[in-house]
Design an enzyme around this catalytic site. Structure first.
Site, PDB file in Angstrom:
ATOM      1  CG  HIS A 298      72.287  34.086  55.587  1.00  0.00           C
ATOM      2  ND1 HIS A 298      71.714  35.330  55.505  1.00  0.00           N
ATOM      3  CD2 HIS A 298      71.288  33.201  55.421  1.00  0.00           C
ATOM      4  CE1 HIS A 298      70.420  35.200  55.323  1.00  0.00           C
ATOM      5  NE2 HIS A 298      70.124  33.924  55.266  1.00  0.00           N
TER       6      HIS A 298
ATOM      7  CG  ASP B  79      69.088  25.762  53.702  1.00  0.00           C
ATOM      8  OD1 ASP B  79      69.304  26.871  53.186  1.00  0.00           O
ATOM      9  OD2 ASP B  79      67.946  25.276  53.798  1.00  0.00           O
TER      10      ASP B  79
HETATM   11  C1  SDX Z   1      69.020  30.426  52.378  1.00  0.00           C
HETATM   12  O1  SDX Z   1      68.558  35.302  51.950  1.00  0.00           O
HETATM   13  C2  SDX Z   1      67.963  34.530  52.830  1.00  0.00           C
HETATM   14  O2  SDX Z   1      67.405  34.954  53.824  1.00  0.00           O
HETATM   15  C3  SDX Z   1      67.983  33.041  52.465  1.00  0.00           C
HETATM   16  C4  SDX Z   1      67.496  32.087  53.528  1.00  0.00           C
HETATM   17  C5  SDX Z   1      66.017  32.229  53.787  1.00  0.00           C
HETATM   18  O3  SDX Z   1      65.578  31.897  54.897  1.00  0.00           O
HETATM   19  O4  SDX Z   1      65.273  32.605  52.808  1.00  0.00           O
HETATM   20  O5  SDX Z   1      68.194  32.296  54.744  1.00  0.00           O
HETATM   21  C6  SDX Z   1      67.714  30.634  53.076  1.00  0.00           C
HETATM   22  O6  SDX Z   1      69.072  30.533  51.185  1.00  0.00           O
HETATM   23  C7  SDX Z   1      70.258  30.155  53.196  1.00  0.00           C
HETATM   24  C8  SDX Z   1      71.548  30.024  52.327  1.00  0.00           C
HETATM   25  C9  SDX Z   1      71.597  28.613  51.710  1.00  0.00           C
HETATM   26  N1  SDX Z   1      72.692  28.534  50.724  1.00  0.00           N
HETATM   27  C10 SDX Z   1      73.820  27.875  50.984  1.00  0.00           C
HETATM   28  O7  SDX Z   1      74.090  27.336  52.052  1.00  0.00           O
HETATM   29  C11 SDX Z   1      74.791  27.805  49.787  1.00  0.00           C
HETATM   30  C12 SDX Z   1      76.220  28.062  50.289  1.00  0.00           C
HETATM   31  N2  SDX Z   1      76.337  29.467  50.703  1.00  0.00           N
HETATM   32  C13 SDX Z   1      76.794  30.383  49.721  1.00  0.00           C
HETATM   33  O8  SDX Z   1      76.731  30.072  48.399  1.00  0.00           O
HETATM   34  C14 SDX Z   1      76.690  31.843  50.126  1.00  0.00           C
HETATM   35  O9  SDX Z   1      77.151  31.950  51.405  1.00  0.00           O
HETATM   36  C15 SDX Z   1      75.333  32.507  50.015  1.00  0.00           C
HETATM   37  C16 SDX Z   1      74.733  32.319  48.678  1.00  0.00           C
HETATM   38  C17 SDX Z   1      74.414  31.976  51.056  1.00  0.00           C
HETATM   39  C18 SDX Z   1      75.541  33.993  50.277  1.00  0.00           C
HETATM   40  O10 SDX Z   1      76.289  34.488  49.215  1.00  0.00           O
HETATM   41  P1  SDX Z   1      76.754  36.023  49.173  1.00  0.00           P
HETATM   42  O11 SDX Z   1      76.116  36.843  50.216  1.00  0.00           O
HETATM   43  O12 SDX Z   1      76.637  36.459  47.750  1.00  0.00           O
HETATM   44  O13 SDX Z   1      78.231  35.903  49.644  1.00  0.00           O
HETATM   45  P2  SDX Z   1      79.471  35.935  48.670  1.00  0.00           P
HETATM   46  O14 SDX Z   1      79.263  34.967  47.579  1.00  0.00           O
HETATM   47  O15 SDX Z   1      79.747  37.360  48.341  1.00  0.00           O
HETATM   48  O16 SDX Z   1      80.620  35.357  49.642  1.00  0.00           O
HETATM   49  C19 SDX Z   1      81.515  36.216  50.344  1.00  0.00           C
HETATM   50  C20 SDX Z   1      82.818  35.429  50.407  1.00  0.00           C
HETATM   51  C21 SDX Z   1      83.329  34.990  49.040  1.00  0.00           C
HETATM   52  O17 SDX Z   1      84.721  34.853  49.138  1.00  0.00           O
HETATM   53  P3  SDX Z   1      85.667  36.126  48.650  1.00  0.00           P
HETATM   54  O18 SDX Z   1      85.248  36.412  47.216  1.00  0.00           O
HETATM   55  O19 SDX Z   1      85.337  37.261  49.609  1.00  0.00           O
HETATM   56  O20 SDX Z   1      87.078  35.598  48.775  1.00  0.00           O
HETATM   57  O21 SDX Z   1      82.601  34.202  51.143  1.00  0.00           O
HETATM   58  C22 SDX Z   1      82.835  33.103  50.272  1.00  0.00           C
HETATM   59  C23 SDX Z   1      82.753  33.618  48.872  1.00  0.00           C
HETATM   60  O22 SDX Z   1      83.532  32.817  47.981  1.00  0.00           O
HETATM   61  N3  SDX Z   1      81.774  32.129  50.566  1.00  0.00           N
HETATM   62  C24 SDX Z   1      81.964  30.820  50.686  1.00  0.00           C
HETATM   63  C25 SDX Z   1      80.721  30.295  51.021  1.00  0.00           C
HETATM   64  N4  SDX Z   1      79.823  31.275  51.097  1.00  0.00           N
HETATM   65  C26 SDX Z   1      80.476  32.412  50.808  1.00  0.00           C
HETATM   66  N5  SDX Z   1      83.074  30.061  50.540  1.00  0.00           N
HETATM   67  C27 SDX Z   1      82.905  28.730  50.734  1.00  0.00           C
HETATM   68  N6  SDX Z   1      81.744  28.142  51.073  1.00  0.00           N
HETATM   69  C28 SDX Z   1      80.624  28.899  51.219  1.00  0.00           C
HETATM   70  N7  SDX Z   1      79.483  28.333  51.559  1.00  0.00           N
END
Ligand code: SDX
Length: 430
Positions: free
Chosen positions: A308, A365
């Site tokens: 998140h 989710d």
């Molecule tokens: C919602 O914003 C809100 O409030 C949203 C929400 C709401 O109520 O409106 O809470 C609802 O959208 C919840 C999120 C639902 N999405 C998912 O579950 C999709 C999977 N999650 C990710 O794609 C990700 O965690 C996000 C999109 C939720 C957050 O992305 P960020 O903040 O841009 O984080 P990032 O991409 O910078 O990740 C940081 C690190 C990265 O690795 P490094 O580059 O540091 O090595 O964490 C890794 C990412 O690759 N990472 C994941 C991951 N999420 C982040 N690796 C594997 N699986 C994941 N799910």
């Protein structure tokens, strides 16, 4: 609200920028005068470090896993309220008196129908149409049938009625889109049923097979919708504010919000979670294969339902939903292998260095889809359920943006393309 000053040194000149503080411990450097003072803008792709507004609707603390609507912890609201009551709180800022609640519920009944001409919309969509596409386009079309809803001071009782109309009609649109997709006759909203019971009845009642409304299911649905009701400046809410800031009407703004929510990185994740769990189940429960894919930087695959932008601990909503999962499965005597898959996946993630180091925990989710499945709601409607829950938040945030007389949202950029160059006529281009 200025508490302290931040000092910025650019080209040996020191600039002072006020630091503002919110109700709790959240603070921000107010850069609203930065361009005027320094000639420079800031750059913040994805707005990771940028506040778009001040707001009095929702407070969340990503480190402590706190989420409050208008000052009330979601744990208390989810335990003691109905979705309609929380919608009233988010929209009006105060919990309703019993009299105000009755009036709001009456408005929800009064405005539950769609204009009969709109029913033909559903005939034009293919049965395979995405329910989110239907919701977004049909919400936008409401403007053509209910233009008075744009005017919060409308003759029907102003803002309260406007909000009630949108909350109520989107629920009808969602249920009608489902009925059309399965070829069943539409079930119209009943004046005798509350918000959640009405939705379930419109979804599942059939002339030849009456639907039994179970209190346990109604209670779980209220809880799920409450937990989705607002979440400060997430992608879709920011979209609603941005579109509304141009002067676009409430429907168009919320229609855009539905589209933003649809993405699998946002509200579409609840649908993607089920697809991921089904893949793991079908793949002989090869958890390690999917964990390895999620950790592989050369693989775009992510473990959907985890991580998140703000929460760097267990999403407080996910904790409540997980408990609700166990409760409703026991009450309905439901067995779903995907719940066991989800719990084992959570367990493995919670012991995996890659996820721990990045503070990746289950988000809202991760478990929600499993409850929707137990209710009989099809997977492709899960993002629609998220949108129905988020409707009060979008309405309240849009209104707050209007009341704050926010300027039109217009971010800047740093240009990295060609420097200015001489035009060459077509005949001279080789
Ligand atoms: C919602 O914003 C809100 O409030 C949203 C929400 C709401 O109520 O409106 O809470 C609802 O959208 C919840 C999120 C639902 N999405 C998912 O579950 C999709 C999977 N999650 C990710 O794609 C990700 O965690 C996000 C999109 C939720 C957050 O992305 P960020 O903040 O841009 O984080 P990032 O991409 O910078 O990740 C940081 C690190 C990265 O690795 P490094 O580059 O540091 O090595 O964490 C890794 C990412 O690759 N990472 C994941 C991951 N999420 C982040 N690796 C594997 N699986 C994941 N799910």
């Amino acid at each position: 609200m200025s508490e302290h000053i931040a000092k910025l040194i650019i080209d040996n000149i020191t600039y002072e920028l006020p630091i503002i503080k919110g109700t709790s411990d959240d603070r921000a450097i107010d850069i609203q005068q930065l361009l005027k003072k320094t000639g420079l803008i800031t750059l913040d792709s994805g707005y990771m470090n940028t506040g778009a507004c001040t707001s009095s609707i929702t407070y969340l603390d990503g480190k402590k896993g706190i989420l409050n609507y208008r000052g009330y912890p979601i744990e208390d609201l989810a335990e003691n309220c109905t979705f309609t009551e929380v919608a009233y709180l988010i929209i009006h800022g105060e919990l309703p008196t019993s009299e105000a609640m009755e009036s709001f519920k009456h408005d929800m009944v009064r405005f539950a129908l769609l204009h009969e001409d709109m029913i033909h919309f559903f005939d034009s969509y293919p049965s395979t149409a995405s329910p989110m596409s239907i919701l977004s386009t049909t919400v936008n079309a409401l403007h053509n049938y209910y233009p008075e809803m744009d005017d919060a001071d409308d003759p029907y009782g102003g803002y309260t009625a406007t909000a009630a109309r949108l909350l109520s009609k989107t629920r009808t649109i969602a249920a009608f889109s489902y009925k059309k997709s399965v070829g069943h006759p539409l079930v119209y909203p009943s004046p005798k049923l509350d918000y959640c019971s009405n939705f379930l009845n419109m979804m599942f009642d059939r002339p030849n097979l009456p639907y039994e409304i179970m209190p346990e299911v109604v209670s779980a649905l209220n809880k799920l919708l409450i937990l989705h009701a607002d979440h400060e400046q997430n992608c879709s809410t920011s979209t609603v504010r941005l579109v509304g800031s141009s002067g676009a009407n409430l429907y168009a703004s919320i229609s855009a919000g539905v589209s933003a929510l649809w993405g699998p990185m946002h509200g579409g994740a609840n649908q993607a979670v089920i697809e991921m769990l089904e893949n793991i189940y079908a793949d002989d429960k090869d958890f390690e294969k999917y964990l390895a894919k999620a950790k592989d930087k050369n693989d775009p695959y992510r473990l959907t339902g985890f991580g998140h932008r703000v929460y760097k601990t267990f999403d407080p909503r996910a904790r409540i939903i997980k408990e609700a999962c166990d409760k409703i499965f026991e009450q309905l005597n439901v067995v779903d292998p995907l719940l066991d898959i989800a719990k084992e996946l959570e367990e493995r993630v919670s012991n995996d260095e890659y996820f721990l180091k990045r503070n990746l925990y289950p988000n809202v989710d991760f478990y929600s889809g499993i409850i929707y499945r137990a209710m009989g709601i099809p997977t492709n409607m899960f993002p629609v359920m998220f949108a129905l829950g988020r409707m009060p938040g979008w309405i309240a945030q849009w209104t707050e943006m209007k009341e704050d007389r926010s300027r039109i949202g217009r971010p800047r950029q740093i240009y990295t393309g060609h420097a200015e160059r001489e035009f060459v006529a077509m005949k001279d281009r080789y």
